[in-house]
Design an enzyme around this catalytic site. Sequence first.
Site, PDB file in Angstrom:
ATOM      1  N   LYS A 214       0.840  -1.205   0.000  1.00 34.00           N
ATOM      2  CA  LYS A 214       0.000   0.000   0.000  1.00 34.00           C
ATOM      3  C   LYS A 214       0.874   1.254   0.000  1.00 34.00           C
ATOM      4  O   LYS A 214       0.635   2.189  -0.771  1.00 34.00           O
ATOM      5  CB  LYS A 214      -0.917   0.006   1.223  1.00 34.00           C
ATOM      6  CG  LYS A 214      -2.090  -0.960   1.094  1.00 34.00           C
ATOM      7  CD  LYS A 214      -2.804  -1.201   2.419  1.00 34.00           C
ATOM      8  CE  LYS A 214      -3.856  -2.288   2.242  1.00 34.00           C
ATOM      9  NZ  LYS A 214      -4.426  -2.775   3.506  1.00 34.00           N
TER      10      LYS A 214
ATOM     11  N   GLN B  44      -4.814  -1.310   9.622  1.00 27.81           N
ATOM     12  CA  GLN B  44      -4.717  -2.645   9.040  1.00 27.81           C
ATOM     13  C   GLN B  44      -5.353  -3.682   9.981  1.00 27.81           C
ATOM     14  O   GLN B  44      -5.010  -3.755  11.158  1.00 27.81           O
ATOM     15  CB  GLN B  44      -3.239  -2.993   8.790  1.00 27.81           C
ATOM     16  CG  GLN B  44      -3.003  -4.312   8.108  1.00 27.81           C
ATOM     17  CD  GLN B  44      -3.546  -4.359   6.677  1.00 27.81           C
ATOM     18  OE1 GLN B  44      -3.407  -3.424   5.907  1.00 27.81           O
ATOM     19  NE2 GLN B  44      -4.178  -5.481   6.324  1.00 27.81           N
TER      20      GLN B  44
ATOM     21  N   ASP C  84     -11.257   2.909   4.112  1.00 29.98           N
ATOM     22  CA  ASP C  84     -11.665   1.502   4.033  1.00 29.98           C
ATOM     23  C   ASP C  84     -13.195   1.370   3.982  1.00 29.98           C
ATOM     24  O   ASP C  84     -13.718   0.310   3.658  1.00 29.98           O
ATOM     25  CB  ASP C  84     -11.155   0.746   5.277  1.00 29.98           C
ATOM     26  CG  ASP C  84     -10.038  -0.228   4.936  1.00 29.98           C
ATOM     27  OD1 ASP C  84      -9.872  -0.534   3.737  1.00 29.98           O
ATOM     28  OD2 ASP C  84      -9.346  -0.681   5.868  1.00 29.98           O
TER      29      ASP C  84
END
Length: 297
Positions: free
Chosen positions: A54, A98, A121
């Site tokens: 990422k 994460q 997200d």
Amino acid sequence: MTATVIDGKAFAALVREKVAGHVARLKDEHGITPGLAVVLVGEDPASQVYVRSKGKQTVEVGMNSYEHKLDADTSEADLLALIDQLNKDPAVHGILVQLPLPKHLDEDLVINSIDPAKDVDGFHISNVGLLGTGQKSMVPCTPLGCLMMLRDHHGSLSGMDAVVIGRSNIVGKPMAQLLLGDSCTVTIAHSRTKDLAEVVRRADIVVAAVGRPEMVPGDWIKPGATVIDVGINRIDKPEGGTRLVGDCHYDSCAAVAGAITPVPGGVGPMTIACLLANTVTAACRANSLTEPEGLTA
Ligand code: NDP
């Protein structure tokens, strides 16, 4: 019939190119460099790989990447304090924590402490509610990537029968909402669904997000249907070593379907590309600028 292969790797490269173009425009015309902060708690090897990837792709499209690596025993208070700091930082337009988090941390509490406008997200309860009510939201990356590929392949999805196998909060449910938003007739199947084969056979679009290697065989697929395989499963090879397979049995499904995403090289690469897309969208919204077209739901 031999299915058209929907090349997620190539599509993701196009999305990244588009994102890079918008990032350049934001910098040149407005002096804004979109920034993505990724928070990793602990040393889960798979998470470390994702976070590295990422960060690398964020920089490649011209955005700032801020990585925060915290010890596995970081307290909830310390993690929440970091998120609060990132929420207030104007250089940070997207925040991603994460997952999975170590067991002592409350995932829902942590995710819901992110500013919804920076929740790239799309897991914050506000974004879930906005998506569910058809309002502008941050959309979870994996389903957004699936939707982009479906729209690209079909143009309009209106009136199509879609079956989503899997009802997780990160893939199945938002995927179903997005398909409903595009006027599909949507069925969500799960482990208690009766006669799954018959349910899947009705579908013009099948999205499999189960986590069971090659569970969907070709004879469940309606001829000409589009198969989007979200599953990523590592299985042993007879000759030793391992390989990645999806939730659909690729060869038999590809023999019947009209179009199919491979594993690897299908949905997977689209997920990070959509994270970058969400970050540039968040940066535009934060500055009341026109959003990039084709990068949101
Ligand atoms: P979850 O484990 O959270 O959810 C799996 C879903 O599948 C559940 O809703 C479960 O039903 C359903 N299910 C399990 N067994 C069956 C069965 N026999 N028949 C029908 N439904 C069943 O998984 P995720 O949604 O997080 O992920 C799904 C897959 O997608 C995994 O392989 C994962 O690795 C992959 N993935 C890939 C991503 C990418 O970037 N390509 C990103 C995210 C995930 P129930 O609710 O009843 O238990």
